[in-house]
Design an enzyme around this catalytic site. Structure first.
Site, PDB file in Angstrom:
ATOM      1  N   ASP A  33       8.519  13.194 -14.739  1.00  0.00           N
ATOM      2  CA  ASP A  33       7.491  13.012 -15.518  1.00  0.00           C
ATOM      3  C   ASP A  33       7.453  13.996 -16.836  1.00  0.00           C
ATOM      4  O   ASP A  33       6.865  13.700 -17.987  1.00  0.00           O
ATOM      5  CB  ASP A  33       5.951  13.429 -14.808  1.00  0.00           C
ATOM      6  N   ASP A  63       9.780   0.864 -14.457  1.00  0.00           N
ATOM      7  CA  ASP A  63       8.901   1.906 -14.454  1.00  0.00           C
ATOM      8  C   ASP A  63       9.331   2.211 -16.011  1.00  0.00           C
ATOM      9  O   ASP A  63      10.216   2.291 -16.678  1.00  0.00           O
ATOM     10  CB  ASP A  63       9.567   3.079 -13.735  1.00  0.00           C
ATOM     11  N   TYR A  80      -2.700   3.769  -3.291  1.00  0.00           N
ATOM     12  CA  TYR A  80      -2.632   2.751  -4.183  1.00  0.00           C
ATOM     13  C   TYR A  80      -2.300   1.228  -3.518  1.00  0.00           C
ATOM     14  O   TYR A  80      -1.519   1.112  -2.594  1.00  0.00           O
ATOM     15  CB  TYR A  80      -1.281   3.034  -4.919  1.00  0.00           C
ATOM     16  N   HIS A 100      -1.137   5.194 -15.867  1.00  0.00           N
ATOM     17  CA  HIS A 100      -2.042   5.998 -14.921  1.00  0.00           C
ATOM     18  C   HIS A 100      -1.352   7.200 -14.674  1.00  0.00           C
ATOM     19  O   HIS A 100      -0.343   7.126 -14.322  1.00  0.00           O
ATOM     20  CB  HIS A 100      -1.958   4.926 -13.885  1.00  0.00           C
ATOM     21  N   LYS A 127      -3.625  -2.736  -9.713  1.00  0.00           N
ATOM     22  CA  LYS A 127      -3.776  -1.936  -8.684  1.00  0.00           C
ATOM     23  C   LYS A 127      -4.939  -1.451  -8.282  1.00  0.00           C
ATOM     24  O   LYS A 127      -5.902  -1.433  -9.185  1.00  0.00           O
ATOM     25  CB  LYS A 127      -2.692  -0.641  -8.684  1.00  0.00           C
ATOM     26  N   ASP A 165       0.848  -1.290   0.034  1.00  0.00           N
ATOM     27  CA  ASP A 165       0.213  -0.113  -0.037  1.00  0.00           C
ATOM     28  C   ASP A 165       0.855   1.387  -0.093  1.00  0.00           C
ATOM     29  O   ASP A 165       1.766   1.311   0.759  1.00  0.00           O
ATOM     30  CB  ASP A 165      -0.904  -0.047   1.367  1.00  0.00           C
ATOM     31  N   HIS A 214       2.274   6.985 -15.865  1.00  0.00           N
ATOM     32  CA  HIS A 214       3.221   5.785 -15.050  1.00  0.00           C
ATOM     33  C   HIS A 214       2.630   4.519 -15.496  1.00  0.00           C
ATOM     34  O   HIS A 214       1.389   4.325 -15.571  1.00  0.00           O
ATOM     35  CB  HIS A 214       3.454   5.887 -13.678  1.00  0.00           C
TER      36      HIS A 214
END
Length: 184
Positions: A170, A145, A134, A121, A74, A51, A65
């Site tokens: 990002d 990633d 999450y 997402h 998830k 979590d 991502h």
């Protein structure tokens, strides 16, 4: 709790049904039996391993991502505030490959998303602060990633607010074309 399908293959919206009275409210945010019955996969709820929670301020965008390899499943919900949450299907064999869908997640309706492996997402915080929780089915591995820029012209995601902050990671994310070329 109701579980609803979405326009994206295999993505589900979990809709708790809060009990409200003069004290406030009480709601069940997850029910393993109902979740597993909807998926048709006994034991699926037990596969969640980690979590995490993020806190963002109004206008912040986190995303887009994803994970390479076998990806990650998830559950995503907004525990405080509200977010404009966006998913993009990156599974080449999926009937909804390349499609996106946006969802409002907030601390009023308590909707949350089941996102199977194979999706990008991201979200934008709509309130002064927004806490997103999450629950993922395997520990995070930074070497897996992947990402696409939140403002990639091929995705053309419509964000509802002016963008205030985006991380350097990002901002430097690749393009949709780069991602789908690698997947082929």
């Amino acid at each position: 709790m109701r579980i609803e399908p979405t326009e994206l293959a295999d993505v589900l919206v979990l809709v708790p049904e809060p009990f409200r009275d003069e004290r406030g409210l009480f709601t069940r945010t997850f029910d393993a039996e109902e979740f597993e019955a909807e998926l048709g996969v006994p034991g699926a709820a037990a596969s969640f391993r980690q979590d995490s929670q993020s806190r963002s301020t109004r206008g912040v965008i986190r995303g887009m991502h994803g994970r390479s390899g076998r990806g990650e499943a998830k559950l995503v919900r907004c525990a405080n505030g509200a977010v404009h949450d966006v998913l993009v299907d990156i599974r080449p064999s999926s009937p909804s490959f390349g499609r996106q869908q946006a969802f409002l997640l907030d601390d009023n309706e308590f909707r949350h998303l089941y996102v199977p492996p194979g999706f990008l997402h991201g979200f934008q915080a709509l309130t002064a602060t927004a806490d997103v929780c999450y629950r993922i089915d395997r520990p995070h591995d930074p070497t897996e990633d992947i990402g696409v820029a939140y403002d990639d012209p091929d995705l053309a995601i419509t964000w509802p607010l002016p963008v205030t902050v985006v991380s350097a990671r990002d901002r430097a994310a690749g393009s949709w074309q780069q991602l789908i070329t690698r997947a082929q």
